[in-house]
Design a protein around this motif. Sequence first.
Motif, PDB file in Angstrom:
ATOM      1  N   ASN A   1      -5.460   1.742 -13.666  1.00  0.00           N
ATOM      2  CA  ASN A   1      -6.753   2.146 -14.211  1.00  0.00           C
ATOM      3  C   ASN A   1      -7.456   3.165 -13.316  1.00  0.00           C
ATOM      4  OD1 ASN A   1      -6.584   0.574 -16.544  1.00  0.00           O
ATOM      5  ND2 ASN A   1      -7.321  -1.231 -15.478  1.00  0.00           N
ATOM      6  N   LYS A   2      -7.350   3.002 -12.004  1.00  0.00           N
ATOM      7  CA  LYS A   2      -7.957   3.962 -11.069  1.00  0.00           C
ATOM      8  C   LYS A   2      -7.288   5.332 -11.215  1.00  0.00           C
ATOM      9  CE  LYS A   2     -10.703   0.939  -9.165  1.00  0.00           C
ATOM     10  NZ  LYS A   2     -12.118   0.939  -9.484  1.00  0.00           N
TER      11      LYS A   2
ATOM     12  N   ALA B   1      -7.486   6.447  -4.782  1.00  0.00           N
ATOM     13  CA  ALA B   1      -7.159   5.528  -5.882  1.00  0.00           C
ATOM     14  C   ALA B   1      -6.589   4.216  -5.340  1.00  0.00           C
ATOM     15  CB  ALA B   1      -6.173   6.176  -6.848  1.00  0.00           C
ATOM     16  N   VAL B   2      -5.706   4.306  -4.357  1.00  0.00           N
ATOM     17  CA  VAL B   2      -5.107   3.100  -3.770  1.00  0.00           C
ATOM     18  C   VAL B   2      -6.178   2.290  -3.040  1.00  0.00           C
ATOM     19  CG1 VAL B   2      -3.491   2.260  -2.013  1.00  0.00           C
ATOM     20  CG2 VAL B   2      -2.781   4.046  -3.620  1.00  0.00           C
ATOM     21  N   GLN B   3      -7.007   2.976  -2.262  1.00  0.00           N
ATOM     22  CA  GLN B   3      -8.063   2.279  -1.521  1.00  0.00           C
ATOM     23  C   GLN B   3      -9.031   1.583  -2.478  1.00  0.00           C
ATOM     24  OE1 GLN B   3      -7.847   2.111   1.767  1.00  0.00           O
ATOM     25  NE2 GLN B   3      -9.532   0.675   1.782  1.00  0.00           N
TER      26      GLN B   3
ATOM     27  N   ARG C   1       0.827  -1.204   0.000  1.00  0.00           N
ATOM     28  CA  ARG C   1       0.000   0.000   0.000  1.00  0.00           C
ATOM     29  C   ARG C   1       0.867   1.262   0.000  1.00  0.00           C
ATOM     30  NH1 ARG C   1      -2.367   4.011   2.537  1.00  0.00           N
ATOM     31  NH2 ARG C   1      -1.085   3.849   4.396  1.00  0.00           N
ATOM     32  N   ARG C   2       1.954   1.264   0.763  1.00  0.00           N
ATOM     33  CA  ARG C   2       2.844   2.427   0.804  1.00  0.00           C
ATOM     34  C   ARG C   2       3.473   2.682  -0.568  1.00  0.00           C
ATOM     35  NH1 ARG C   2       4.595   0.271   5.773  1.00  0.00           N
ATOM     36  NH2 ARG C   2       6.512  -0.442   4.788  1.00  0.00           N
ATOM     37  N   LYS C   3       3.905   1.619  -1.240  1.00  0.00           N
ATOM     38  CA  LYS C   3       4.489   1.777  -2.575  1.00  0.00           C
ATOM     39  C   LYS C   3       3.447   2.285  -3.565  1.00  0.00           C
ATOM     40  CE  LYS C   3       7.781  -1.158  -3.938  1.00  0.00           C
ATOM     41  NZ  LYS C   3       8.412  -2.421  -4.333  1.00  0.00           N
ATOM     42  N   MET C   4       2.243   1.733  -3.461  1.00  0.00           N
ATOM     43  CA  MET C   4       1.164   2.163  -4.351  1.00  0.00           C
ATOM     44  C   MET C   4       0.819   3.634  -4.104  1.00  0.00           C
ATOM     45  SD  MET C   4      -1.234  -1.254  -4.113  1.00  0.00           S
ATOM     46  CE  MET C   4      -2.549  -0.668  -5.199  1.00  0.00           C
ATOM     47  N   LEU C   5       0.793   4.024  -2.848  1.00  0.00           N
ATOM     48  CA  LEU C   5       0.452   5.396  -2.482  1.00  0.00           C
ATOM     49  C   LEU C   5       1.496   6.375  -3.011  1.00  0.00           C
ATOM     50  CD1 LEU C   5      -1.719   6.966  -1.012  1.00  0.00           C
ATOM     51  CD2 LEU C   5      -0.447   6.661   1.093  1.00  0.00           C
TER      52      LEU C   5
END
Length: 196
Positions: free
Chosen positions: A67-68, A36-38, A16-20
């Motif tokens: 995509n988000k 978007a991450v959530q 999640r941290r990397k995605m954020l």
Amino acid sequence: MCTDAVWDSSNLEKLRRKMLHFAFLQLRNEEWAEDAVQEALTSAYTKQQQFQEGAQWQTWVWAILKNKILDTLRRRQAELQHISPSEEERILDDIYDHAFNDDGHWQPQYRPQAWQMPDEAVRQNDFMRILDYCLEHLPEHTARIFMLREIMGLEVKEICMQTGIGSDNCYTILSRARNGLRLCLQRNWFDDNTGK
């Protein structure tokens, strides 16, 4: 069906941290990035029965996030923050300019060297770690434009609409990013791994 291991809280928080970080770099807004991450993680969890076991789970989740982010970029285009080039980007330009002689040919000390691609899984993981490091150390604006083009797959015209820059500037930034990545990879991977 995904195993419980992928939803383990420590694994999930690291992902999640990397995605954020990636989402914020693209969207320039903490709230939008978090949303978007959530949404991506929620979608992955609720649709995990659609996950193909032969695929990489994280790759699947990153595709959902991509995509988000694209949806958010298109929906909130008028609200996006446009950033002017930073001093770091000007330094990359100076390095790039010095890499060529008056005829437009590479200066000997800057000439790209032949790289041997890592072929073992461990070396591939190490290479990806170094590539991530190099991407994270590009100037923020340069990294954003590069990721919009090379990771998000946007066309230059759409990048220009999203960021408020002209196409010539976009191509310059993409060239700057590629050169910056090449120099970073040369220093941190290829020079360190010659003869190993």
